[in-house]
Each structure stands twice: as C-alpha cells, then as structure tokens.
Design a protein around this motif. Sequence first.
Motif, mmCIF file in Angstrom:
data_model
loop_
_atom_site.group_PDB
_atom_site.id
_atom_site.type_symbol
_atom_site.label_atom_id
_atom_site.label_comp_id
_atom_site.label_asym_id
_atom_site.label_seq_id
_atom_site.Cartn_x
_atom_site.Cartn_y
_atom_site.Cartn_z
ATOM 1 N N LYS A 84 91.043 40.292 74.160
ATOM 2 C CA LYS A 84 91.989 39.097 74.300
ATOM 3 C C LYS A 84 92.477 39.022 76.005
ATOM 4 C CE LYS A 84 95.699 35.711 72.500
ATOM 5 N NZ LYS A 84 96.776 35.503 71.949
ATOM 6 N N TYR A 85 92.593 40.573 76.425
ATOM 7 C CA TYR A 85 92.795 39.766 77.980
ATOM 8 C C TYR A 85 91.849 40.030 78.580
ATOM 9 C CZ TYR A 85 94.663 42.454 82.136
ATOM 10 O OH TYR A 85 95.377 42.407 82.735
ATOM 11 N N TYR A 86 90.867 40.426 78.206
ATOM 12 C CA TYR A 86 89.322 40.397 79.130
ATOM 13 C C TYR A 86 88.517 38.534 79.063
ATOM 14 C CZ TYR A 86 89.979 44.845 80.662
ATOM 15 O OH TYR A 86 90.912 45.930 81.556
ATOM 16 N N GLY A 87 89.215 38.195 78.148
ATOM 17 C CA GLY A 87 88.403 37.355 77.073
ATOM 18 C C GLY A 87 86.638 37.533 77.547
ATOM 19 N N ILE A 88 86.429 38.490 75.642
ATOM 20 C CA ILE A 88 85.658 39.350 75.372
ATOM 21 C C ILE A 88 86.231 38.589 73.883
ATOM 22 C CG2 ILE A 88 83.950 40.842 74.777
ATOM 23 C CD1 ILE A 88 85.334 42.617 76.841
ATOM 24 N N PRO A 89 84.495 37.849 73.615
ATOM 25 C CA PRO A 89 84.530 37.096 72.089
ATOM 26 C C PRO A 89 83.601 38.360 71.254
ATOM 27 C CG PRO A 89 82.181 36.253 73.614
ATOM 28 C CD PRO A 89 83.448 37.149 74.573
ATOM 29 N N PHE A 90 84.330 37.447 70.028
ATOM 30 C CA PHE A 90 84.041 38.796 68.749
ATOM 31 C C PHE A 90 83.306 39.359 68.951
ATOM 32 C CE2 PHE A 90 82.816 39.602 64.546
ATOM 33 C CZ PHE A 90 83.042 40.599 64.158
ATOM 34 N N ASP A 91 81.785 38.333 69.149
ATOM 35 C CA ASP A 91 80.187 39.035 69.081
ATOM 36 C C ASP A 91 79.776 39.526 69.669
ATOM 37 O OD1 ASP A 91 80.311 36.425 70.531
ATOM 38 O OD2 ASP A 91 78.330 36.585 70.903
ATOM 39 N N MET A 92 80.699 39.637 71.279
ATOM 40 C CA MET A 92 80.385 40.595 71.887
ATOM 41 C C MET A 92 81.476 41.841 71.711
ATOM 42 S SD MET A 92 78.754 41.272 75.248
ATOM 43 C CE MET A 92 78.392 42.402 74.967
ATOM 44 N N VAL A 93 82.121 42.340 71.386
ATOM 45 C CA VAL A 93 83.151 43.223 70.720
ATOM 46 C C VAL A 93 82.390 43.705 69.635
ATOM 47 C CG1 VAL A 93 85.174 44.304 69.284
ATOM 48 C CG2 VAL A 93 85.058 42.331 70.771
ATOM 49 N N LYS A 94 81.504 43.083 68.877
ATOM 50 C CA LYS A 94 80.357 43.609 67.796
ATOM 51 C C LYS A 94 79.172 44.559 68.544
ATOM 52 C CE LYS A 94 77.983 42.475 63.753
ATOM 53 N NZ LYS A 94 78.007 41.361 62.290
ATOM 54 N N LYS A 95 79.105 43.887 68.930
ATOM 55 C CA LYS A 95 77.607 44.427 70.471
ATOM 56 C C LYS A 95 78.162 45.884 70.920
ATOM 57 C CE LYS A 95 74.557 40.119 71.272
ATOM 58 N NZ LYS A 95 74.182 39.670 72.900
ATOM 59 N N ILE A 96 79.069 45.783 71.583
ATOM 60 C CA ILE A 96 79.554 46.986 72.185
ATOM 61 C C ILE A 96 79.900 47.813 71.213
ATOM 62 C CG2 ILE A 96 81.558 48.094 73.452
ATOM 63 C CD1 ILE A 96 82.302 45.230 73.991
ATOM 64 N N LYS A 97 79.897 47.990 70.467
ATOM 65 C CA LYS A 97 80.239 48.669 68.876
ATOM 66 C C LYS A 97 79.161 49.019 68.081
ATOM 67 C CE LYS A 97 85.513 47.617 67.648
ATOM 68 N NZ LYS A 97 85.710 47.854 66.292
ATOM 69 N N GLN A 98 78.539 48.153 67.940
ATOM 70 C CA GLN A 98 76.625 48.401 67.767
ATOM 71 C C GLN A 98 76.034 49.555 68.337
ATOM 72 O OE1 GLN A 98 75.846 44.730 65.669
ATOM 73 N NE2 GLN A 98 76.468 45.032 64.181
ATOM 74 N N SER A 99 75.775 49.405 69.745
ATOM 75 C CA SER A 99 75.538 49.426 70.875
ATOM 76 C C SER A 99 75.084 51.322 70.717
ATOM 77 C CB SER A 99 75.697 48.858 72.113
ATOM 78 O OG SER A 99 76.847 50.106 73.181
ATOM 79 N N THR A 100 73.507 51.254 71.110
ATOM 80 C CA THR A 100 73.606 53.404 72.095
ATOM 81 C C THR A 100 72.409 52.944 72.975
ATOM 82 O OG1 THR A 100 70.829 53.043 70.089
ATOM 83 C CG2 THR A 100 73.599 53.256 69.025
ATOM 84 N N LEU A 101 72.164 54.026 73.085
ATOM 85 C CA LEU A 101 71.728 54.496 74.047
ATOM 86 C C LEU A 101 70.345 54.226 74.241
ATOM 87 C CD1 LEU A 101 72.713 56.056 76.936
ATOM 88 C CD2 LEU A 101 71.854 57.495 76.270
ATOM 89 N N MET A 102 69.849 53.938 73.649
ATOM 90 C CA MET A 102 68.196 54.056 73.126
ATOM 91 C C MET A 102 67.840 52.543 72.673
ATOM 92 S SD MET A 102 66.730 56.312 74.689
ATOM 93 C CE MET A 102 65.039 56.512 74.143
ATOM 94 N N GLY A 103 69.739 52.191 72.011
ATOM 95 C CA GLY A 103 68.794 50.950 71.471
ATOM 96 C C GLY A 103 68.201 50.973 69.891
ATOM 97 N N VAL A 104 68.497 52.181 68.996
ATOM 98 C CA VAL A 104 67.856 52.069 67.735
ATOM 99 C C VAL A 104 69.594 52.951 67.383
ATOM 100 C CG1 VAL A 104 65.754 52.073 67.806
ATOM 101 C CG2 VAL A 104 66.783 53.696 68.330
#
Length: 214
Positions: A84-104
């Motif tokens: 909320k503070y940085y104005g990040i939407p939920f789908d962006m939060v989800k991407k951050i949590k799911q992400s990995t270095l190699m993308g798999v």
Amino acid sequence: DFVISMMELYFTTGSRAKAFSKIVDIRTEDGRVEIWVKEKGKKKEYTWKKRVSRELYERVRRYLPLSERNINKLRMYLVRLYAKYYGIPFDMVKKIKQSTLMGVRMLVYKKNGGYVEKVIEVPSTKEVLEELKQLVGLERARKVYYAIRHPLHIWRHTFAIEMLEATGYNYEVVAVLGGWVKVNTLERVYGKLEYDKAYAIAFGEFKPKPFVFV
C-alpha cells in the motif's frame, strides 16, 4: 497496535524473524527490560540479550513468545502495508513472491501413491525487478523486492544500517547489539568503512545520525 509494536521491537533490537518465538528469560533492570532469546545461526543456536524500554515491553508482552501463527500474521500485515505504501498492486506482490532467479520452480506432489516432480515456469527475478522499476523507481526496486519477500528480516538490515551510522561505523558494537557472531559478516554485507568516513570520524568531522524509531 500489534503490527506497529512488533515492527518497533524488531527494528530496535535487530532480531531475526523467529527470535521472539524462543524466549529463554526476561529480566528487569533500571526501568528497562532484557529479553534473552535463542536465534539460529548458520551452524548452531545462540543466546542473545535484547534490551528494550519498559514502555515497549508492556505493549508487546501479551504477544510473547511469538507463535508461528502470529509470525505469519505479522508477515502478511507487513506485506500489505509495504504494498500500500509503495502503491504496488496485488498481482505484482504475487509475482515477487513466486519469482526465482532462473524463472522456473520445481513442484513435488503425491500422485497414485508416488511422488511426481514437475517443473513450472514462474516470473524471473530480472523480469520482476524491471516491472518494479517502472512502479517505484530504480533506487527503490531492489529494496521493495526484498521487503515483500522478507517482510520481517528487512528490519534486521535496517537496524544494521541505521546503527552503523549512529555508532560511527563501530562494527563490533553493532555486531553485539544485533546478534552477529562474526564482525566480518557485517563488513561483507554492508561494506567496509570507507576512507572518507574513517577520516571524518577520526578528526571529529563525522555527524552520526541518531538511532530512532519513526
């Protein structure tokens, strides 16, 4: 009150996420409270003293020792707060949590009495950081990425940076206060003291920033 009080506790003590789930002892001394906790290091558990004000302790005592459920609840609240503070939407939060270095990512699940391994595609760290740069800017992108993935541990990093500044980059003092076994861990993560700062400290030209919780 739960979130604000716990944020202050973590920030002012530089503790690891699960430190307050293993409390060994609590002692009162000169109006202050000493909370002795066990924290897991790389090789074994260590016992550390965390001194807090009586006022802060009175606010957090009903939550201590922290249960796994409350730790997860705190993480969830903090992620929402950061987003909320940085104005990040939920789908962006989800991407951050799911992400990995190699993308798999490797999934292991049970099927027909046996275990099945499946490789799935997820957002890569590089892709997510590029998107974050568009939302929060280049300087904040990495900080926000780390905060969403490690909502509690980032306060330990914040403590280290602020305390180094407040003590005139006294690595040994900060290591003891925050609970680092080796001083060179601080130097490796946060960088060694630069010549210009060392010169300013030595000749009284350095103006340390006071360590306060805002």
